[in-house]
Write an enzyme that holds these catalytic residues in place. Structure first.
Site, PDB file in Angstrom:
ATOM      1  CG  HIS A 104      41.020  45.000  31.254  1.00 33.60           C
ATOM      2  ND1 HIS A 104      41.418  44.797  32.550  1.00 33.60           N
ATOM      3  CD2 HIS A 104      40.944  46.352  31.086  1.00 33.60           C
ATOM      4  CE1 HIS A 104      41.570  45.961  33.146  1.00 33.60           C
ATOM      5  NE2 HIS A 104      41.291  46.931  32.284  1.00 33.60           N
ATOM      6  CG  ASP A 312      45.644  49.826  41.284  1.00 33.68           C
ATOM      7  OD1 ASP A 312      44.757  50.664  41.494  1.00 33.68           O
ATOM      8  OD2 ASP A 312      46.102  49.593  40.153  1.00 33.68           O
ATOM      9  CG  ASP A 342      41.408  48.145  39.814  1.00 33.47           C
ATOM     10  OD1 ASP A 342      42.463  47.492  39.715  1.00 33.47           O
ATOM     11  OD2 ASP A 342      41.112  49.066  39.046  1.00 33.47           O
TER      12      ASP A 342
END
Length: 439
Positions: A104, A312, A342
């Site tokens: 990100h 996750d 991820d």
């Protein structure tokens, strides 16, 4: 990089040792990057990627406890630690032997007090990222923008009822696309964690969906304007942090894209942990997206189906990896997408080597899944049984149905001539037994 601080001292490049024992966890026992299967190297089938946010930004904190993962790269000012974090990441990528990473915008560089400051921070850190990419040959699988963490996005980004917030999100995505071009990213992901609602009472659903579609159209136009050659991906998730997220699952996203005429500009990035949160089986959204030619990439993780949130975890179940890889091989691969981990170590797994062990185990699991999938496909036993089950569509009235040229009048005439259809066994248990043979 040799002159820089070493963050994972004592850990060499991870070797491939197929004869290693069960207690040998710092080596690959199944992932052999150069091994050729069905005319393609294992590394090219799997296209592994490490995610930046969990692996290098994660602290182990949760709603009930303080950070437990005290990493050496998190020391100094925000910009100093950002540079340390990046160098640590590239050391990790190199020692693990992966070719790709994902991030990100706000993982890579700290957010400033203004958009301009945030952009300057991102420019400075991505200059270093580009330098490290050139030194190592490691590439960006995909970039995404964090449009969910800052308080401004508490009511959404592209679906926010305040257009001022949507405009900020648009400015952030513009910079994200510029960054993707700068670093040669092969994909760009949109995950709408706040694109949904908590209550119908204060929500205009139709307006929000339209605004989100128009937001995506702006992104498509800007991508074309700057000549960015990458694949756009939307990542479905049914809930968390929203009560209901618009990108609920693969079919919801595909329907949205087709409704707004965006299906030729986007594919899907499927995260199986999100799929199971939607009440589906692990492989469901991978299979459904592929069936529509919309499977672009996979965020390779898993969750705990008995829990109601996104955990996750690293994928270690060989049945699951086999089903996913069978779909990927049958569609000819994921390129330019890949298998992005991820996934995060548990907050109780505090040693630096645990970060390697989690990735090694997941990579081996997918290597085993790939080998199993290739055996299933090459043996053609299951495929032959499925083909036989649908064989009535290869001739006669069935062929006309397959081609879309049949009518209801012809259906009626066929039944009057041929009578009641025979009951035919689906042989589910036989299929399951045969599948288990390959696991």
């Amino acid at each position: 990089m040799a002159t820089q601080e070493e963050f994972f001292s004592g850990i060499p490049k991870i070797p491939y040792l197929p004869s290693a024992g069960p207690g040998d966890v710092m080596c690959f026992k199944h992932y052999n990057a150069e091994e050729v299967l069905m005319g393609r190297k294992m590394a090219d089938w799997l296209r592994f990627s490490v995610c930046y946010w969990h692996s290098f930004c994660g602290t182990g904190a949760d709603p009930f406890g303080s950070p437990t993962l005290h990493r050496p790269w998190n020391e100094g000012t925000p910009m100093e630690s950002a540079k340390k974090r990046l160098r640590a990441a590239f050391e990790f990528f190199t020692k693990l032997g992966v070719k790709y990473y994902t991030f990100h915008d706000r993982d890579m560089a700290p957010e400033g007090s203004t958009l301009e400051e945030s952009n300057r921070n991102l420019d400075e850190i991505t200059d270093l990222a580009l330098q490290l990419q050139n030194q190592t040959g490691i590439k960006v699988l995909w970039v995404t923008c964090n449009l969910f963490a800052h308080p401004r996005y508490m009511n959404g980004a592209a679906t926010n009822p305040d257009c001022h917030v949507l405009a900020y999100a648009g400015a952030q995505v513009k910079k994200g696309l510029d960054t993707a071009k700068k670093l040669g990213a092969e994909n760009f992901v949109f995950w709408g964690g706040r694109e949904g609602f908590l209550s119908f009472h204060n929500t205009d659903v139709a307006a929000e969906l339209k605004h989100m579609a128009n937001f995506f159209k702006m992104a498509v136009k800007y991508k074309e304007k700057i000549g960015l050659k990458c694949q756009f991906l939307i990542e479905p998730k049914p809930k968390e942090p929203c009560k209901h997220q618009y990108d609920y699952d693969a079919m919801s996203v595909i329907g949205f894209l087709k409704h707004y005429g965006l299906e030729n500009h986007f594919k899907l990035n499927i995260e199986p942990n999100h799929t199971t949160l939607a009440g589906h089986s692990y492989e469901h959204d991978v299979v459904m997206a592929s069936a529509f030619g919309m499977l672009g990439s996979v965020d390779s993780n898993t969750g705990s189906p008995d829990l109601g949130w996104d955990t996750d975890q690293f994928p270690m179940d060989i049945r699951n990896t086999t089903l996913v890889m069978k779909t990927i091989v049958e569609q000819g691969g994921l390129q330019p997408g890949g298998l992005n981990f991820d996934a995060k170590v548990r907050r109780e797994s505090t040693d630096l080597e645990d970060l390697f062990i989690g990735h090694i185990g997941a990579m081996d699991s997918f290597a085993r899944g790939l080998r199993n999938a290739v055996c299933i496909i090459e043996d053609e036993l299951i495929a032959g049984m499925v083909k036989e089950r649908y064989s009535s569509y290869s001739h006669g009235i069935g062929k006309k149905v397959e081609e879309g040229s049949a009518s209801l009048e012809e259906m009626e005439a066929f039944i009057k001539q041929n009578g009641e259809p025979k009951v035919t066994s689906g042989k589910q248990e036989k299929h399951e037994c045969i599948f288990n043979h390959y696991i």
